[in-house]
Enzyme design. Structure first.
Site, PDB file in Angstrom:
ATOM      1  N   ASP A  31      -7.272   5.120   4.559  1.00 27.92           N
ATOM      2  CA  ASP A  31      -7.837   6.191   5.437  1.00 27.92           C
ATOM      3  C   ASP A  31      -8.242   7.666   4.541  1.00 27.92           C
ATOM      4  OD1 ASP A  31      -6.038   4.813   7.631  1.00 27.92           O
ATOM      5  OD2 ASP A  31      -4.109   5.008   5.948  1.00 27.92           O
ATOM      6  N   GLY A  50       1.031  -1.652   0.317  1.00 28.16           N
ATOM      7  CA  GLY A  50      -0.045   0.156   0.182  1.00 28.16           C
ATOM      8  C   GLY A  50       0.770   0.911  -0.006  1.00 28.16           C
ATOM      9  N   HIS A  51       2.039   1.554   1.427  1.00 30.37           N
ATOM     10  CA  HIS A  51       2.333   2.213   1.182  1.00 30.37           C
ATOM     11  C   HIS A  51       3.402   2.301  -0.503  1.00 30.37           C
ATOM     12  CE1 HIS A  51       2.475   1.314   4.977  1.00 30.37           C
ATOM     13  NE2 HIS A  51       2.695   2.235   5.404  1.00 30.37           N
ATOM     14  N   GLN A 111      -0.509  10.777  17.726  1.00 29.65           N
ATOM     15  CA  GLN A 111      -1.772  10.923  17.253  1.00 29.65           C
ATOM     16  C   GLN A 111      -1.991   9.125  17.903  1.00 29.65           C
ATOM     17  OE1 GLN A 111       0.058  10.241  13.114  1.00 29.65           O
ATOM     18  NE2 GLN A 111      -1.041   8.658  13.031  1.00 29.65           N
TER      19      GLN A 111
HETATM   20  O1  PAF Z   1      -1.303   7.532   7.818  1.00 29.56           O
HETATM   21  C1  PAF Z   1      -0.216   7.523   8.245  1.00 29.56           C
HETATM   22  O2  PAF Z   1       0.733   6.341   8.888  1.00 29.56           O
HETATM   23  C2  PAF Z   1       0.386   8.462   9.262  1.00 29.56           C
HETATM   24  O3  PAF Z   1      -0.868   9.007   9.812  1.00 29.56           O
HETATM   25  C3  PAF Z   1       1.074   9.622   8.781  1.00 29.56           C
HETATM   26  C4  PAF Z   1       0.103  10.268   7.389  1.00 29.56           C
HETATM   27  C5  PAF Z   1       2.217   8.916   8.959  1.00 29.56           C
HETATM   28  C6  PAF Z   1       0.564  10.713  10.102  1.00 29.56           C
HETATM   29  O4  PAF Z   1       1.864  10.403  11.026  1.00 29.56           O
END
Ligand code: PAF
Length: 280
Positions: free
Chosen positions: A149, A35-36, A60
């Protein structure tokens, strides 16, 4: 591929890259998967250079969440990003991102009240604050986020618009395993039995799509059918099953036009989320 840990060095290099062409940026928390890498490929296609950040952002995570346990493997991340032709990996530590005396946080109202924002208070402020900082350091032309997301992508897009960041937010499609499970670093937590069960979330989204295709317009009926399907598998603790509009993420009663159908559930140690956008 350069790996940079200091903010000043990243800013200097980003200034140079920008003078040479378009810069694409993919923020991540590492433990990368396909995905990344698909986000990296989108950035690669549209830009002359690509910067990826790897930072597990403490702000977060809620107090009961998995910050300590969050999977990390920078050696592997580095190898994968090298294979994708990434130019720069920005890998700051927590003191670099949040030095002593750090007291600012970014809040997007309304859009963060429902869905994941309801059960993860403070989560989106943590995301927005770190993304704002990263965008200010890298100043990319585009930043790529995943549709998995969906709320995050929308909220970041709203921040960028409201605060006049000079970056375009690009949202790339969810990448799935062969059985439909959305790829996520947190899938790592699943036992083999839970891994077998997990694709029911995507099946519930497909059920919603079929129902709407067959003429169902009542959101409550769609959500009930989704919940029933998920509950056929034992062990799920459903966080939400929602049908919302795609602009303000407000729940809809009657499905018409473009809607986001979203689901979040805990299964063992993993909190899994998934969504689809559909049109009635
Ligand atoms: O989606 C993520 O992995 C995180 O929420 C992000 C955007 C890198 C922020 O820490």
């Amino acid at each position: 591929m350069k790996v940079i840990r200091s903010k000043a060095a990243m800013q200097r290099l980003a200034d140079r890259l920008r003078s040479q062409g378009r810069v694409g940026f993919v923020p991540t928390m590492g433990f990368l998967h396909e995905g990344h890498l698909s986000l990296v490929r989108v950035a690669r296609k549209r830009c002359d250079s690509v910067v990826v950040s790897v930072f597990v952002n403490p702000t977060q995570f809620g107090p009961e969440e998995d910050l300590e346990a969050y999977p990390r493997d920078f050696g592997r991340d580095r190898r994968l990003l090298g294979q994708e032709g990434v130019d720069v990996v920005f890998r700051p530590d927590a003191e670099t991102v949040y030095p002593d005396g750090f007291a600012t946080s970014v809040l997007v109202e309304r859009l963060t009240r429902g869905l994941c924002g309801r059960t993860r208070p403070g989560h989106f402020s943590g995301v927005l604050t770190v993304v704002a900082k990263l965008l200010n350091i890298v100043k990319p032309d585009i930043a790529v986020f995943g549709q998995k997301d969906a709320q995050q992508a929308l909220v970041v897009g709203r921040m960028v618009r409201d605060l006049d960041f000079d970056t375009r937010i690009v949202v790339a499609p969810t990448v799935r395993e062969r059985d439909g499970l959305a790829m996520s670093s947190r899938n790592f937590y699943l036992t083999p039995e839970q891994r077998r069960q997990a694709p029911v979330l995507y099946r519930s989204l497909r059920l919603a799509r079929r129902m709407v295709r067959d003429g169902e317009r009542d959101a409550a009926s769609v959500k009930l059918a989704m919940r029933r399907l998920i509950r056929r598998e034992s062990g799920f603790r459903i966080d939400y099953v929602e049908v919302v509009d795609t602009g303000e993420l407000q729940p809809v009663r009657r499905i018409s036009g473009r809607v986001l159908v979203a689901v979040a559930a805990h299964l063992g140690r993993a909190r899994l989320i998934d969504n689809i956008i559909m049109r009635a």
